[in-house]
Write an enzyme that holds these catalytic residues in place. Structure first.
Site, PDB file in Angstrom:
ATOM      1  N   ARG A 248       0.863  -1.176   0.000  1.00 45.17           N
ATOM      2  CA  ARG A 248       0.000   0.000   0.000  1.00 45.17           C
ATOM      3  C   ARG A 248       0.903   1.231   0.000  1.00 45.17           C
ATOM      4  O   ARG A 248       2.052   1.175   0.453  1.00 45.17           O
ATOM      5  CB  ARG A 248      -0.907   0.024   1.234  1.00 45.17           C
ATOM      6  CG  ARG A 248      -1.827  -1.186   1.362  1.00 45.17           C
ATOM      7  CD  ARG A 248      -2.640  -1.103   2.653  1.00 45.17           C
ATOM      8  NE  ARG A 248      -3.552  -2.227   2.806  1.00 45.17           N
ATOM      9  CZ  ARG A 248      -3.268  -3.349   3.452  1.00 45.17           C
ATOM     10  NH1 ARG A 248      -2.076  -3.484   4.043  1.00 45.17           N
ATOM     11  NH2 ARG A 248      -4.165  -4.311   3.551  1.00 45.17           N
ATOM     12  N   LYS A 280      -2.092  -1.694   7.746  1.00 43.24           N
ATOM     13  CA  LYS A 280      -3.269  -1.208   8.464  1.00 43.24           C
ATOM     14  C   LYS A 280      -4.005  -2.378   9.097  1.00 43.24           C
ATOM     15  O   LYS A 280      -4.039  -3.477   8.560  1.00 43.24           O
ATOM     16  CB  LYS A 280      -4.214  -0.454   7.521  1.00 43.24           C
ATOM     17  CG  LYS A 280      -4.872  -1.320   6.454  1.00 43.24           C
ATOM     18  CD  LYS A 280      -5.895  -0.512   5.674  1.00 43.24           C
ATOM     19  CE  LYS A 280      -6.664  -1.396   4.700  1.00 43.24           C
ATOM     20  NZ  LYS A 280      -7.712  -0.667   3.970  1.00 43.24           N
ATOM     21  N   HIS A 360      -2.158   2.417  -5.933  1.00 44.33           N
ATOM     22  CA  HIS A 360      -2.742   1.168  -5.434  1.00 44.33           C
ATOM     23  C   HIS A 360      -2.891   0.141  -6.550  1.00 44.33           C
ATOM     24  O   HIS A 360      -2.989  -1.064  -6.280  1.00 44.33           O
ATOM     25  CB  HIS A 360      -4.102   1.444  -4.795  1.00 44.33           C
ATOM     26  CG  HIS A 360      -4.545   0.385  -3.832  1.00 44.33           C
ATOM     27  ND1 HIS A 360      -3.905   0.161  -2.630  1.00 44.33           N
ATOM     28  CD2 HIS A 360      -5.549  -0.533  -3.896  1.00 44.33           C
ATOM     29  CE1 HIS A 360      -4.501  -0.829  -1.994  1.00 44.33           C
ATOM     30  NE2 HIS A 360      -5.505  -1.277  -2.738  1.00 44.33           N
ATOM     31  N   ARG A 363      -0.293  -2.483  -6.447  1.00 50.60           N
ATOM     32  CA  ARG A 363      -0.588  -3.555  -5.487  1.00 50.60           C
ATOM     33  C   ARG A 363      -1.508  -4.592  -6.136  1.00 50.60           C
ATOM     34  O   ARG A 363      -1.271  -5.798  -6.004  1.00 50.60           O
ATOM     35  CB  ARG A 363      -1.228  -2.943  -4.238  1.00 50.60           C
ATOM     36  CG  ARG A 363      -1.661  -3.937  -3.172  1.00 50.60           C
ATOM     37  CD  ARG A 363      -2.040  -3.160  -1.909  1.00 50.60           C
ATOM     38  NE  ARG A 363      -2.792  -3.958  -0.965  1.00 50.60           N
ATOM     39  CZ  ARG A 363      -2.241  -4.790  -0.078  1.00 50.60           C
ATOM     40  NH1 ARG A 363      -0.929  -4.940  -0.044  1.00 50.60           N
ATOM     41  NH2 ARG A 363      -2.997  -5.455   0.776  1.00 50.60           N
ATOM     42  N   HIS A 386      -3.827  -9.396   3.948  1.00 49.22           N
ATOM     43  CA  HIS A 386      -5.286  -9.422   4.035  1.00 49.22           C
ATOM     44  C   HIS A 386      -5.738 -10.378   5.130  1.00 49.22           C
ATOM     45  O   HIS A 386      -5.141 -11.444   5.328  1.00 49.22           O
ATOM     46  CB  HIS A 386      -5.904  -9.867   2.700  1.00 49.22           C
ATOM     47  CG  HIS A 386      -5.769  -8.860   1.609  1.00 49.22           C
ATOM     48  ND1 HIS A 386      -5.644  -9.194   0.276  1.00 49.22           N
ATOM     49  CD2 HIS A 386      -5.733  -7.499   1.653  1.00 49.22           C
ATOM     50  CE1 HIS A 386      -5.547  -8.099  -0.451  1.00 49.22           C
ATOM     51  NE2 HIS A 386      -5.585  -7.060   0.364  1.00 49.22           N
ATOM     52  N   TYR A 395      -8.672  -8.704  -5.473  1.00 50.76           N
ATOM     53  CA  TYR A 395      -7.547  -7.969  -6.035  1.00 50.76           C
ATOM     54  C   TYR A 395      -7.014  -8.615  -7.310  1.00 50.76           C
ATOM     55  O   TYR A 395      -6.206  -8.024  -8.012  1.00 50.76           O
ATOM     56  CB  TYR A 395      -6.400  -7.891  -5.019  1.00 50.76           C
ATOM     57  CG  TYR A 395      -6.507  -6.734  -4.053  1.00 50.76           C
ATOM     58  CD1 TYR A 395      -5.561  -5.716  -4.059  1.00 50.76           C
ATOM     59  CD2 TYR A 395      -7.538  -6.658  -3.130  1.00 50.76           C
ATOM     60  CE1 TYR A 395      -5.638  -4.662  -3.168  1.00 50.76           C
ATOM     61  CE2 TYR A 395      -7.637  -5.615  -2.241  1.00 50.76           C
ATOM     62  CZ  TYR A 395      -6.691  -4.612  -2.253  1.00 50.76           C
ATOM     63  OH  TYR A 395      -6.779  -3.567  -1.382  1.00 50.76           O
TER      64      TYR A 395
END
Length: 421
Positions: A248, A280, A360, A363, A386, A395
């Site tokens: 990220r 995150k 992004h 990614r 994740h 993704y």
């Protein structure tokens, strides 16, 4: 605007972004959680109607002269007590992120404004009417609607399961709070992502084109002794690492020099075998740490080149013992907004502008390409950081040709064909 420079045999087109670098300051929004709870005026509601960016953090919960709604004094005092207890539980005991909890409470206050009643008076129909408001009238994304619904559910879980508060509400208000959010009136999590505007992934050829565009910019900057040389050299390492590790943007900005260590199984990568990434957390749990293995030797080589030759030139105005890996021209840690701006400049240099690419997307690209090479879904999930495999699946951008090749390989491989029964 472009500048055309004629040098001997070649004519070079230099984008304006190469000549002058600009930065866009971030806007800050204040969250007013302590103001009296009031109903927004009809005109204010109409102003927001249909705006997909409407978010409780941006709602102005201030008194208005028309149609204002204020809770009775005893309800307000009781609600404030509940909110303080909720914050103590979520932030203090559970260690959730303060900003995330404030966001949850902003959603709750928005529901109160819409229903014009205290949480212990809410019913299923009130919740469903509010869901219609945020989904149909405000046109929020499905994922955002689910997040808001979850915020209300979490708040009511706290209120309903706290026996002391439950008894106090029943004693003072004559009603017992109940949970009104359930599977029948909430959006469930699905395997496929619902976002209508799914971020595109770059093909391997486009990734190469992006990095080659930065390299061409470096060559031009060196030949014309431009001050853009060092930032472009940093960008080459930056976006190589973002793609190579599937990071990220915030994770790349948070990297420090000490976040790398060797992989004994891949000694050719030197000290850049593994990377400690600060990612995150989910539901405001704060940052989570994961270890990502560098899979490409060229990424390790580019990173080594940057640290040994380029980064020292950015330390001229830096603080003593600066640990940040990627630095701005002022010697400070590179910010997320600066990274976004630099990526768009790289996209322009490489001729990929107009395709909707953002940092992004790199990614998305890495996760898709890792799957294409045969990396398992579980390994890809862990690499990406994740919590759920379904998120990782969202993704992946597998092309039709890749699907056809996989099916053809299975059909033509007699050892893997299924038996006939």
């Amino acid at each position: 605007m472009h500048l055309t420079v004629d040098t001997s045999a070649k004519c070079h087109i230099i984008p304006a972004t190469f000549i002058k670098c600009t930065s866009v300051p971030l806007n800050a929004f204040l969250i007013h959680l302590e103001l009296p709870i009031t109903r927004l005026s009809r005109s204010a509601a109409l102003d927001r109607k249909g705006d997909p960016m409407t978010h409780p953090h941006h709602l102005k919960l201030a008194p208005h002269t028309e149609g204002n709604f204020t809770l009775p004094a005893e309800d307000t005092a009781l609600l404030n007590e509940i909110i303080e207890g909720y914050k103590a539980r979520r932030i203090g005991a559970r260690r959730y992120n303060k900003k995330s909890v404030e966001g949850e409470l902003a959603v709750v206050r928005d529901f109160i404004n819409h229903s014009q009643m205290s949480p212990w008076h809410w019913g299923d129909s009130d919740f469903e009417a509010w869901c219609n408001e945020i989904g149909v009238n405000r046109k929020l994304a499905v994922s955002t609607q689910r997040k808001y619904q979850s915020a209300v559910k979490i708040f009511l879980d706290y209120l309903v399961n706290n026996q002391g508060l439950r008894n106090k509400v029943k004693e003072l208000c004559g009603v017992a709070p109940r949970q009104i959010c359930h599977r029948d009136n909430m959006i469930q999590h699905k395997l496929d992502r619902e976002l209508a505007r799914k971020k595109p992934a770059l093909t391997e050829e486009q990734v190469k084109h992006l990095l080659d565009g930065i390299a061409e910019g470096i060559d031009l900057a060196w030949r014309f002794t431009s001050k853009a040389l060092i930032p472009l050299q940093r960008d080459k390492a930056l976006f190589s690492l973002v793609y190579g590790l599937g990071l990220r943007a915030s994770e790349a900005c948070n990297l420090d020099l000490e976040d790398f260590y060797p992989n004994s199984d891949l000694p050719q990568l030197g000290r850049f075998g593994f990377t400690r990434v600060t990612g995150k957390g989910s539901r405001g749990t704060g940052p989570k740490f994961r270890t990502v293995q560098i899979m490409y030797e060229w990424v390790a080589e580019t990173l080594c080149w940057y640290i040994e030759e380029i980064r020292p030139r950015l330390l001229k105005h830096a603080a003593p013992n600066e640990k940040a890996l990627f630095l701005s021209e002022r010697g400070t840690r590179l910010t997320r907004s600066s990274l976004d701006n630099r990526f768009q400049e790289a996209v322009t240099l490489s001729g990929l502008d107009g395709l909707g690419f953002t940092p992004h997307c790199l990614r998305h690209s890495q996760i898709s390409h890792a799957q294409d090479t045969g990396l398992s879904l579980e390994a890809t999930r862990r690499m990406a950081g994740h919590a759920f495999a379904s998120t990782t699946q969202g993704y992946t951008h597998v092309g039709d040709r890749a699907v056809q090749n996989e099916i053809a390989h299975r059909v033509n491989n007699p050892q893997r064909q299924q038996h006939h029964y």
